[in-house]
Design a protein around this motif. Structure first.
Motif, PDB file in Angstrom:
ATOM      1  N   VAL B  46     -15.049 -42.107   7.128  1.00 10.62           N
ATOM      2  CA  VAL B  46     -14.639 -40.701   7.074  1.00 10.62           C
ATOM      3  C   VAL B  46     -13.131 -40.572   7.237  1.00 10.62           C
ATOM      4  CG1 VAL B  46     -14.860 -38.470   8.191  1.00 10.62           C
ATOM      5  CG2 VAL B  46     -16.861 -39.854   7.831  1.00 10.62           C
ATOM      6  N   ALA B  56     -11.983 -37.731  -1.958  1.00 16.06           N
ATOM      7  CA  ALA B  56     -12.537 -37.596  -0.609  1.00 16.06           C
ATOM      8  C   ALA B  56     -14.034 -37.375  -0.628  1.00 16.06           C
ATOM      9  CB  ALA B  56     -11.849 -36.442   0.116  1.00 16.06           C
ATOM     10  N   THR B  57     -14.535 -36.776  -1.704  1.00 22.04           N
ATOM     11  CA  THR B  57     -15.973 -36.488  -1.761  1.00 22.04           C
ATOM     12  C   THR B  57     -16.787 -37.774  -1.768  1.00 22.04           C
ATOM     13  OG1 THR B  57     -15.350 -34.605  -3.099  1.00 22.04           O
ATOM     14  CG2 THR B  57     -17.669 -35.122  -2.980  1.00 22.04           C
ATOM     15  N   ALA B  58     -16.282 -38.799  -2.505  1.00 24.59           N
ATOM     16  CA  ALA B  58     -17.007 -40.069  -2.549  1.00 24.59           C
ATOM     17  C   ALA B  58     -17.099 -40.684  -1.159  1.00 24.59           C
ATOM     18  CB  ALA B  58     -16.321 -41.029  -3.512  1.00 24.59           C
ATOM     19  N   ALA B  60     -17.148 -39.077   1.699  1.00 28.12           N
ATOM     20  CA  ALA B  60     -18.131 -38.316   2.472  1.00 28.12           C
ATOM     21  C   ALA B  60     -19.543 -38.698   2.071  1.00 28.12           C
ATOM     22  CB  ALA B  60     -17.897 -36.823   2.260  1.00 28.12           C
ATOM     23  N   VAL B  61     -19.763 -38.888   0.754  1.00 24.35           N
ATOM     24  CA  VAL B  61     -21.111 -39.249   0.285  1.00 24.35           C
ATOM     25  C   VAL B  61     -21.484 -40.643   0.785  1.00 24.35           C
ATOM     26  CG1 VAL B  61     -22.456 -39.759  -1.774  1.00 24.35           C
ATOM     27  CG2 VAL B  61     -21.061 -37.733  -1.707  1.00 24.35           C
ATOM     28  N   PHE B  62     -20.500 -41.551   0.814  1.00 23.66           N
ATOM     29  CA  PHE B  62     -20.758 -42.899   1.337  1.00 23.66           C
ATOM     30  C   PHE B  62     -21.221 -42.834   2.784  1.00 23.66           C
ATOM     31  CE2 PHE B  62     -19.584 -46.897  -0.781  1.00 23.66           C
ATOM     32  CZ  PHE B  62     -19.444 -46.407  -2.063  1.00 23.66           C
ATOM     33  N   SER B  63     -20.530 -42.048   3.611  1.00 24.36           N
ATOM     34  CA  SER B  63     -20.938 -42.012   5.010  1.00 24.36           C
ATOM     35  C   SER B  63     -22.291 -41.325   5.158  1.00 24.36           C
ATOM     36  CB  SER B  63     -19.875 -41.346   5.864  1.00 24.36           C
ATOM     37  OG  SER B  63     -19.484 -40.157   5.279  1.00 24.36           O
ATOM     38  N   LEU B  64     -22.604 -40.392   4.262  1.00 26.56           N
ATOM     39  CA  LEU B  64     -23.948 -39.802   4.292  1.00 26.56           C
ATOM     40  C   LEU B  64     -25.001 -40.865   4.030  1.00 26.56           C
ATOM     41  CD1 LEU B  64     -23.906 -36.377   2.466  1.00 26.56           C
ATOM     42  CD2 LEU B  64     -24.353 -36.880   4.834  1.00 26.56           C
ATOM     43  N   PHE B  65     -24.730 -41.751   3.065  1.00 26.89           N
ATOM     44  CA  PHE B  65     -25.682 -42.819   2.772  1.00 26.89           C
ATOM     45  C   PHE B  65     -25.823 -43.757   3.951  1.00 26.89           C
ATOM     46  CE2 PHE B  65     -25.018 -42.349  -2.037  1.00 26.89           C
ATOM     47  CZ  PHE B  65     -26.088 -41.492  -2.098  1.00 26.89           C
ATOM     48  N   VAL B  66     -24.695 -44.043   4.628  1.00 31.68           N
ATOM     49  CA  VAL B  66     -24.775 -44.902   5.826  1.00 31.68           C
ATOM     50  C   VAL B  66     -25.678 -44.265   6.873  1.00 31.68           C
ATOM     51  CG1 VAL B  66     -23.471 -45.884   7.729  1.00 31.68           C
ATOM     52  CG2 VAL B  66     -22.566 -46.001   5.441  1.00 31.68           C
ATOM     53  N   ILE B  67     -25.529 -42.944   7.070  1.00 29.19           N
ATOM     54  CA  ILE B  67     -26.362 -42.245   8.060  1.00 29.19           C
ATOM     55  C   ILE B  67     -27.837 -42.345   7.678  1.00 29.19           C
ATOM     56  CG2 ILE B  67     -26.921 -39.963   8.936  1.00 29.19           C
ATOM     57  CD1 ILE B  67     -23.994 -39.305   8.940  1.00 29.19           C
TER      58      ILE B  67
END
Lengths: 224, 104
Positions: B46, B56-58, B60-67
């Motif tokens: 992040v 920046a959106t990519a 954020a989406v990456f950290s969503l996938f990690v979660i």
């Protein structure tokens, strides 16, 4: 004001009147814009100290249940940090998934397995020292690499991932979209939930255990 | 608040996680420390997305996938923990040596 002499049309008249009004009022013109970045910095450092303290409590506290509670505090600090990094959706997802989901899982598992987390297992001092040395070596080498990486010379850009752009990118089937990973992760969630249920189920060969508990309950009812 | 301070915070959290994984003997304690390390990795993602990324959106989406993957992992891991506890009546990882080669 010199009405009529300078402005011919009524429309322009209104706009210029407004502009004159704006310049005339000291509220907008003479006061310098307040700089709130120090507030953001102070909040960041407060949250950072709280998070490091929470992480230290998580690993040093002997009771596993206390450790889980400290981890919840660290996760809350992380959510605040995400707000400061202008990633609102990640912050909300952090609170909902980690604190609302994963931590409830963990607390339930602790309550089911370790008698309120009271039974603790001691580790030898040698292992503690070795682990501390290893983690300190990691942090030190990471800091050294960070200093040599040229990250400090980078200029700060205030990137901002808006909620609508995240949603659009997550479901767009185009080149830069994440539709396929999104579907894959939903499949992964389904599979892992089914797998978790089938792992935690009492297997066939352990049925004597289940029968034993069933016998115990029937004996108790017979005694009554 | 700069990228460096954010990364330093993530390193400290990751170091605490390493210490916890290596010293805990309770299996759930090890899982909790692993959560700490995954959280540190997410902070890295992040903060790079905020300070550095062209997109920046990519980030954020990456950290969503990690979660999401973390949630899957914890579900399976805690199911294994409960299964182990049912069979052994303890969660001491030093005594869970069924898969170890006894000759060594």
């Amino acid at each position: 004001m010199h009405r009529g002499t300078t402005i011919p049309t009524g429309q322009k008249n209104n706009i210029e009147q407004l502009q004159e009004l704006l310049h005339a009022t000291p509220h907008f013109s003479t006061f310098p814009p307040m700089d709130y970045s120090w507030l953001k910095d102070a909040l960041f450092y407060a949250v950072a100290v709280a998070m490091v303290a929470g992480a230290a409590l998580t690993v040093f506290v002997r009771n596993v249940l206390h450790s889980a509670v400290a981890l919840i505090g660290t996760f809350f600090g992380t959510a605040v940090l995400y707000f400061l990094l202008s990633a609102e959706f990640i912050a909300v997802a952090q609170v909902m998934v980690y604190i609302g989901g994963v931590m409830v899982f963990i607390v339930f598992a602790i309550l089911l397995t370790s008698h309120l987390g009271e039974k603790n297992l001691r580790t030898s001092l040698a292992r503690k020292i070795a682990a501390a040395v290893l983690s300190l070596v990691f942090v030190a080498s990471a800091v050294v690499l960070l200093r040599n990486s040229g990250v400090s010379s980078l200029t700060e850009t205030d990137n901002f991932a808006s909620l609508s752009s995240i949603g659009t990118r997550l479901l767009s089937p185009e080149q830069d979209g994440f539709l396929l990973p999104f579907e894959a992760i939903s499949l992964l969630l389904l599979i892992s939930l089914i797998g978790a249920a089938s792992i935690a189920r009492i297997p066939e060969e352990d049925l004597p255990y289940a029968e034993r508990t069933a016998e115990n309950t029937t004996e108790k009812t017979e005694e009554k | 608040m700069t990228l460096q301070t954010c990364l330093l915070l993530a390193f400290l959290l990751f170091g605490a996680g390493i210490y916890g994984v290596l010293t805990r003997r309770n299996a759930i304690g090890i899982l909790i420390s692993m959560e700490l390390m995954l959280n540190a990795a997410n902070i890295n993602l992040v903060s790079f997305a905020h300070f550095r990324a062209a997109d920046a959106t990519a980030g954020a989406v990456f950290s969503l996938f990690v979660i999401a993957v973390t949630a899957c992992e914890m579900a399976v891991a805690l199911a294994i923990v409960i299964s182990v506890y049912r069979r052994h009546k303890h969660l001491d990882v030093d005594r869970l040596t069924e898969l170890r080669d006894t000759d060594v």
